[in-house]
Design an enzyme around this catalytic site. Structure first.
Site, PDB file in Angstrom:
ATOM      1  N   GLU A  53       0.842  -1.197   0.000  1.00  0.00           N
ATOM      2  CA  GLU A  53       0.000   0.000   0.000  1.00  0.00           C
ATOM      3  C   GLU A  53       0.882   1.253   0.000  1.00  0.00           C
ATOM      4  OE1 GLU A  53      -3.649   1.846   2.737  1.00  0.00           O
ATOM      5  OE2 GLU A  53      -2.572   0.067   3.402  1.00  0.00           O
ATOM      6  N   LYS A  69      -9.145   2.486  -2.691  1.00  0.00           N
ATOM      7  CA  LYS A  69      -9.525   1.891  -1.403  1.00  0.00           C
ATOM      8  C   LYS A  69     -10.896   2.390  -0.970  1.00  0.00           C
ATOM      9  CE  LYS A  69      -7.444   1.080   3.161  1.00  0.00           C
ATOM     10  NZ  LYS A  69      -6.243   1.365   3.989  1.00  0.00           N
ATOM     11  N   CYS A 103      -5.553  -3.314   1.957  1.00  0.00           N
ATOM     12  CA  CYS A 103      -5.416  -3.345   3.410  1.00  0.00           C
ATOM     13  C   CYS A 103      -6.736  -3.567   4.144  1.00  0.00           C
ATOM     14  CB  CYS A 103      -4.716  -2.071   3.874  1.00  0.00           C
ATOM     15  SG  CYS A 103      -4.054  -2.170   5.560  1.00  0.00           S
TER      16      CYS A 103
END
Length: 278
Positions: free
Chosen positions: A51, A129, A163
């Site tokens: 990330e 994300k 994540c």
């Protein structure tokens, strides 16, 4: 997967556990180039970086007494065309696909993004994300609004999350429903949440019957401390490849034939009573 169609051959992955140089996009692109050279020499088809690898997770955090100031994360953002050009050139140079996380500038918004390019340099998938973690991310980023982003590489169906996204079982199940076979998850997992890498990620792979390539940052960065423990989690709930706490290029294979056998033996997806859950 239809039984009349033979599964694709194994996909060789290189998982780049590293935090690079927070605050220096060019240094991180150079580091990624060196990792891609090592991955290609090892026969990998796909290199996955963590990330926000191109920028650092919190580059403005103090690095220590006397350290030079570093631009805030939003100031290091690239627009998608810039990221496609940089990663595309790198992928072409080494002849393998590359996925890397970066801060994406889009108008007045900044997204926590991941871009996948093919071995010919062409963009394959771009993901933003959707589940931002904690006050720091919410202060910097705008959340994405597209849950399932997929691509195909060498006959294998790939999906992308970032994540915190993988910690929501609905996200992973949505990928399984869409046909994802290998879920790529660049991450920045902090201490003391190492149980996410050790336990939760393999459970996600088992309950949704797919591979999860979970690729973490490592070491301290300002107030953050990343635990490493990158892994390839398999659909049987094991982690056949697991990194330690430090920088590492982890090599692993995702085998669609083993996935097909696992889905036949563990028919969670077929046995669900969706009429009850809705």
């Amino acid at each position: 997967m239809s039984p009349s169609v033979p599964p694709a051959p194994p996909l060789r992955l290189a998982l780049a556990q590293s935090s690079g140089t927070p605050g220096d996009v060019r240094a991180n692109l150079d580091a990624l180039d060196a990792l891609a050279a090592r991955a290609a020499a090892s026969g990998a088809h796909l290199l996955v970086a963590p990330e926000l690898f191109l920028s650092g997770y919190a580059p403005e955090a103090p690095a220590g007494p006397g350290a030079a100031p570093v631009p805030p994360l939003a100031a290091l953002a690239l627009d998608r065309a810039e990221a496609e050009a940089e990663l595309g050139a790198l992928a072409r140079r080494h002849g393998l696909a590359v996925l890397a996380g970066y801060p994406e500038r889009a108008g007045s918004a900044t997204y926590n993004s991941a871009l996948l390019v093919g071995p010919d340099g062409a963009p394959l998938a771009a993901y933003r994300k959707t589940h931002l973690y904690g006050p720091y991310e919410r202060a910097v980023f705008t959340a994405g609004d597209r849950a399932v982003v997929r691509a195909e590489l060498r006959g294998v169906r790939l999906g992308v999350l970032i994540c915190y996204d993988v910690e929501f079982p609905e996200n992973v199940r949505a990928h399984a429903d869409a046909g994802t076979e290998v879920l790529l998850v660049p991450t920045a997992l902090l201490a003391p949440y190492d149980f996410v890498a050790r336990s939760l990620v393999p459970v996600r792979a088992f309950e949704s019957q797919l591979y999860v390539a979970y690729v973490n940052r490592t070491g301290p960065e300002g107030d953050f401390d990343f635990v490493g423990l990158s892994c390839l989690a398999a659909p049987d709930g094991s982690a056949p490849a697991r990194a330690g706490a430090g920088p590492e290029l982890l090599l692993a294979e995702a085998d669609p034939a083993l996935l097909a056998a696992s889905r036949a033996a563990n028919p969670y997806l077929a046995d669900r009573r969706t009429d009850l859950y809705r």
